[in-house]
Scaffold this active site. Structure first.
Site, PDB file in Angstrom:
ATOM      1  CB  VAL A   1      -0.801  -0.023   1.290  1.00  0.00           C
ATOM      2  CG1 VAL A   1      -1.587   1.358   1.104  1.00  0.00           C
ATOM      3  CG2 VAL A   1      -1.896  -1.144   1.145  1.00  0.00           C
ATOM      4  CE1 TYR A   2       6.191   4.939   2.708  1.00  0.00           C
ATOM      5  CE2 TYR A   2       7.263   3.375   1.333  1.00  0.00           C
ATOM      6  CZ  TYR A   2       7.206   4.387   1.927  1.00  0.00           C
ATOM      7  OH  TYR A   2       8.402   5.471   2.273  1.00  0.00           O
ATOM      8  CD  GLN A   3       7.662   0.599  -2.333  1.00  0.00           C
ATOM      9  OE1 GLN A   3       7.515   1.986  -2.303  1.00  0.00           O
ATOM     10  NE2 GLN A   3       8.710   0.138  -2.887  1.00  0.00           N
TER      11      GLN A   3
ATOM     12  CE  LYS B   1       6.999   8.357  -0.516  1.00  0.00           C
ATOM     13  NZ  LYS B   1       6.854   9.730   0.427  1.00  0.00           N
TER      14      LYS B   1
END
Length: 218
Positions: free
Chosen positions: A128-130, A133
């Site tokens: 989810v973070y990747q 970003k």
């Protein structure tokens, strides 16, 4: 220069504020908690208390008024869940970019993540973070009113900085001390010829200033 940094109490941001203040620039850090203000003042930076998860574009634009450059270095942090990757790593980055456009601040530097990709697959928090970003980076790239540079460091460490880096469109994976990330950011805000570049950063053979000059204008 006056440089406003989102995520002003983050580990990279604190190092950057110290560097900017030491060289005579005016650094201001946007922080969420008032109790963090004294630490910024000790470094020579101006604290701006503002929660990027609830602030309006107008409020953030007001904080950016008169700045020569803006740096997005905020992050939900490793202990946070998927929801805050969306609200901080993505939504706050987009908000900060929109506010910079509104305030007329052209120079805009983003601390992203190596491997950030809007089409990254998977359901783990890091996936989810990747994605978050990557989506934020794509949004910033689409804003013609910004002279943006996106910096994607490798694995962050707390080792003492060496001042020696590899800064290229594609470096491959590797570690990089936070000290050296901050040094590269300080150089990038001062090097508008790096606008329009997405750069990966790991430890390497070149002094920071040489590494930044070598990619400038490419």
């Amino acid at each position: 220069m006056r440089i406003v940094i989102a995520g002003g109490h983050g580990q990279i941001a604190l190092r950057l504020e110290r560097l900017l203040a030491a060289r005579g620039d005016e650094a201001a850090g946007i922080i969420r908690k008032p109790e963090q203000a004294d630490e910024l003042r000790r470094l020579g930076a101006e604290p701006i208390v503002l929660d990027l998860e609830s602030a309006s574009v107008e409020e953030v634009a007001q904080a950016l008024e008169g700045a020569d450059a803006a740096v997005f270095a905020a992050g939900a942090g490793p202990g946070s869940g998927a929801a805050r990757k969306e609200t901080v790593d993505k939504a706050a980055a987009i908000l900060f970019a929109d506010a910079a456009v509104r305030a007329g601040v052209r120079r805009f530097v983003v601390v992203s993540s190596m491997g950030a990709d809007a089409s990254h697959e998977g359901d783990e928090v890091f996936d989810v973070y990747q994605r978050a970003k990557g989506e934020a980076d794509d949004y910033v790239r689409g804003l013609d009113a910004l002279d943006w540079t996106i910096l994607r460091p490798g694995m962050l460490t707390d080792d003492e900085g060496t001042g020696l880096v590899r800064l290229e469109a594609h470096t491959g994976r590797g570690p990089i001390p936070r000290d050296d990330v901050a040094a590269v950011l300080a150089e990038l805000v001062d090097t508008p010829a790096t606008a329009g570049l997405t750069l990966e950063l790991i430890s390497g053979p070149a002094p920071v200033s040489v590494a930044v000059k070598s990619v400038a204008g490419n």
